[in-house]
Design a protein around this motif. Structure first.
Motif, PDB file in Angstrom:
ATOM      1  N   THR A 126      11.863 -42.168  42.987  1.00 53.10           N
ATOM      2  CA  THR A 126      10.575 -42.965  43.076  1.00 53.10           C
ATOM      3  C   THR A 126      10.997 -44.023  44.135  1.00 53.10           C
ATOM      4  O   THR A 126      10.643 -45.299  43.577  1.00 53.10           O
ATOM      5  N   LEU A 127      11.673 -44.153  45.066  1.00 45.19           N
ATOM      6  CA  LEU A 127      12.579 -45.066  45.802  1.00 45.19           C
ATOM      7  C   LEU A 127      11.435 -45.987  46.690  1.00 45.19           C
ATOM      8  O   LEU A 127      10.786 -45.601  47.244  1.00 45.19           O
ATOM      9  N   LYS A 128      11.878 -47.397  46.468  1.00 47.84           N
ATOM     10  CA  LYS A 128      11.293 -48.300  47.232  1.00 47.84           C
ATOM     11  C   LYS A 128      12.263 -49.068  47.901  1.00 47.84           C
ATOM     12  O   LYS A 128      13.572 -49.054  47.547  1.00 47.84           O
ATOM     13  N   LYS A 153       9.654 -43.044  33.291  1.00 48.96           N
ATOM     14  CA  LYS A 153      11.056 -42.815  33.366  1.00 48.96           C
ATOM     15  C   LYS A 153      11.986 -43.550  34.105  1.00 48.96           C
ATOM     16  O   LYS A 153      12.947 -43.997  33.736  1.00 48.96           O
ATOM     17  N   THR A 154      11.349 -44.085  35.094  1.00 53.31           N
ATOM     18  CA  THR A 154      12.043 -45.008  35.997  1.00 53.31           C
ATOM     19  C   THR A 154      12.189 -46.569  35.176  1.00 53.31           C
ATOM     20  O   THR A 154      13.308 -46.829  35.517  1.00 53.31           O
ATOM     21  N   ILE A 155      11.218 -46.898  34.591  1.00 54.43           N
ATOM     22  CA  ILE A 155      11.418 -48.132  33.879  1.00 54.43           C
ATOM     23  C   ILE A 155      12.594 -47.877  32.642  1.00 54.43           C
ATOM     24  O   ILE A 155      13.222 -48.952  32.573  1.00 54.43           O
ATOM     25  N   SER A 179      17.755 -47.046  39.713  1.00 55.97           N
ATOM     26  CA  SER A 179      16.733 -45.984  38.815  1.00 55.97           C
ATOM     27  C   SER A 179      15.806 -45.420  39.552  1.00 55.97           C
ATOM     28  O   SER A 179      15.418 -44.437  39.603  1.00 55.97           O
ATOM     29  N   THR A 180      15.126 -45.921  40.861  1.00 56.64           N
ATOM     30  CA  THR A 180      14.147 -45.390  41.469  1.00 56.64           C
ATOM     31  C   THR A 180      14.802 -44.427  42.329  1.00 56.64           C
ATOM     32  O   THR A 180      14.255 -43.316  42.909  1.00 56.64           O
ATOM     33  N   VAL A 190       7.872 -55.934  35.997  1.00 56.17           N
ATOM     34  CA  VAL A 190       7.865 -55.307  37.665  1.00 56.17           C
ATOM     35  C   VAL A 190       7.555 -54.023  37.824  1.00 56.17           C
ATOM     36  O   VAL A 190       7.098 -53.533  38.675  1.00 56.17           O
ATOM     37  N   GLY A 191       8.136 -53.070  36.847  1.00 59.49           N
ATOM     38  CA  GLY A 191       7.788 -51.927  37.131  1.00 59.49           C
ATOM     39  C   GLY A 191       6.410 -51.268  36.833  1.00 59.49           C
ATOM     40  O   GLY A 191       6.000 -50.617  37.609  1.00 59.49           O
TER      41      GLY A 191
END
Length: 392
Positions: free
Chosen positions: A112-114, A72-74, A106-107, A63-64
Motif C-alpha cells: 500500500t506504498l505511498k 493491516k497496514t495501520i 508497513s506500506t 494518519v493511517g
C-alpha cells in the motif's frame, strides 16, 4: 614487468571487525519485554511511558485512517513502533519521526506504498489542524516550509533503515483479524459478538500483545474477552432461534478452563487470561480519561461498521484517540474493574514460557555502551540477518 611473489604468511586483506549474525525474534516472553522496556524507558515512569506509547498509537491511527490505509497496514505500523522502542530509547527519537517511518515500512510490506512526502503531508494536517483549516481545496496539502519537509523526509529514511535491520528484513506478517472470523465460526459465535472480537483484535495492536503471542492466540483471547464483556453481570438467557449460535455465557464457560479446545486451537487458558487482563487495562485507562463530549474513533475502509451492546447507552461517545472497541464496552470504569477482579479471583497460575532462543534476548545490545544496539545502523563490518530465531 617482474611479478612479485606473494608470501604464504601474507595477512588477510580484510582486517576490520568480524562478521556478526542477527536473528529475528518474532516473539518475546513477558519477562523479556519487561526487561527491555525498563532499559529503554530511561527516567520516565511506567505511566509516562504508557501515555507516550498511546499518543504514538493514536497518531498512527489518525494518519493511517486519513490516508485510507487498510487495517493491516495501520496495525503493523503500531506493532513496529512497540518493537522499535524495545531496542532504542524513547528519549533519543521524536515519536513523530518514528511513527511515520513505521508507517512507511508497513506500506511497503502490505503493498500500500505511498511516497514519503505524501505520508508527511498527511501527518502535518493531523499535527497542525490550524494549517489544514486554511486549505481551500479538498484534498489539498498544507503549506509547509520546503526545508522542514526535506529534513523530516531524511529522518524518516534514516529511521526506516533502523526498522528494517531491527526486523532483520523479515517481511512476513501474520495478523489476528482473519483468525477472529474463523474462530468465531468454529465456536458458533453470533455476528455481533464476532464484530466486537474483531474490534478488540484491532485494539490489541495498541499494546505489546502482538510481540508476545501468535495471532491465533490473540484472536481466541479477543473472542473470550468479547464474550466476557457481553455476559458479565447479566443473566443467561436460553437461545430462542435455531441458528445454533452459542451464547456469550456458554463461550465463557468453555474458554475459562482447560479443555479439548486448547488442543483444537493450539492455545492455553493461561495465555488467554494474560491477554484479557492487558486488554482490560487498555480499555480501563481510556474509559477513565475519556472526556465528556467526544466523537467516535475513525474507521478504516476495511473496518466493520460500529455497533453497540445493550449494556452501553446510546449517548456514550468515544474519543478519536480511544480504541475502536471502546464504543462497544464503555458503560463505566467500575464495571471493567469489577470484571478484572472477578477474573483475578478464578484465574490459573501463569505458565512458564521458555524463550524461542537459548541466547540472551539482550545479546544484541552492547553492554559496554548501555543503550547502543550493536550492528544496527552502522556500516562497520558484516552483519548476517536471519529470518528466524537462533537454533535451540
Amino acid at each position: 614487468m617482474t611479478a612479485i611473489p606473494l608470501s604464504l604468511n601474507t595477512p588477510d586483506v580484510y582486517s576490520g571487525p568480524p562478521a556478526r549474525t542477527r536473528n529475528h525474534r518474532p516473539y518475546f516472553t513477558p519477562s523479556e519485554v519487561a526487561y527491555l522496556s525498563e532499559k529503554q524507558r530511561g527516567k520516565l515512569t511506567e505511566s509516562q511511558e504508557d501515555r507516550a506509547r498511546q499518543q504514538a498509537m493514536s497518531f498512527i491511527e489518525a494518519v493511517g485512517s486519513q490516508m485510507g490505509y487498510p487495517r493491516k497496514t495501520i496495525a503493523t505500523a503500531q506493532t513496529f513502533y512497540y518493537r522499535f522502542h524495545l531496542f532504542f530509547p524513547l528519549k533519543d527519537f521524536n515519536y513523530y519521526d518514528v511513527t511515520m517511518a513505521c508507517m512507511y515500512v508497513s506500506t511497503k510490506l502490505h503493498d500500500t506504498l505511498k511516497k514519503p512526502r505524501d505520508i508527511l503531508m498527511t501527518s502535518y494536517a493531523v499535527r497542525f489542524p490550524e494549517l489544514a483549516a486554511k486549505v481551500k481545496v479538498v484534498g489539498g496539502e498544507v503549506e509547509m516550509d520546503h526545508n522542514v519537509v526535506e529534513n523530516d523526509r531524511r529522518r524518516m529514511i534514516a529511521i526506516e533503515r533502523l526498522i528494517l535491520e531491527m526486523i532483520c528484513f523479515n517481511f512476513g506478517t501474520r495478523m489476528s483479524f482473519s483468525y477472529v472470523i474463523k474462530i468465531g465460526r468454529a465456536l458458533g459465535c453470533s455476528k455481533d459478538l464476532t464484530k466486537l472480537a474483531w474490534h478488540l483484535a484491532v485494539d490489541s495492536h495498541r499494546t505489546l500483545i502482538p510481540l508476545q503471542y501468535p495471532p491465533h492466540t490473540i484472536a481466541l483471547a479477543c473472542v473470550y474477552l468479547a464474550a466476557l464483556l457481553a455476559s458479565f453481570e447479566t443473566q443467561a438467557t436460553p437461545m430462542m432461534d435455531t441458528d445454533r449460535s452459542l451464547t456469550s455465557h456458554e463461550i465463557c464457560a468453555v474458554l475459562s478452563d482447560h479443555g479439548l479446545w486448547e488442543k483444537q486451537f493450539n492455545a492455553q487458558v493461561e495465555d488467554l487470561e494474560d491477554i484479557v487482563h492487558s486488554m482490560l487495562d487498555l480499555l480501563t485507562s481510556f474509559a477513565t480519561n475519556a472526556p465528556s463530549s467526544l466523537t467516535t474513533s475513525p474507521r478504516t475502509p476495511s473496518s466493520p461498521s460500529a455497533y453497540h451492546l445493550s449494556t452501553v447507552s446510546s449517548s456514550s461517545q468515544v474519543s478519536p484517540n480511544a480504541p475502536s472497541s471502546l464504543t462497544q464496552v464503555l458503560s463505566s470504569t467500575a464495571s471493567l474493574t469489577r470484571l478484572k477482579i472477578a477474573l483475578r479471583e478464578r484465574e490459573h497460575e501463569p505458565r512458564e514460557r521458555a524463550p524461542l532462543s537459548m541466547t540472551d534476548p539482550t545479546a544484541d545490545v552492547n553492554p559496554s555502551d548501555g543503550d547502543e544496539v550493536e550492528g544496527i545502523g552502522k556500516n562497520e563490518g558484516t552483519v548476517r540477518f536471519l529470518f528466524g530465531p537462533a537454533a535451540m
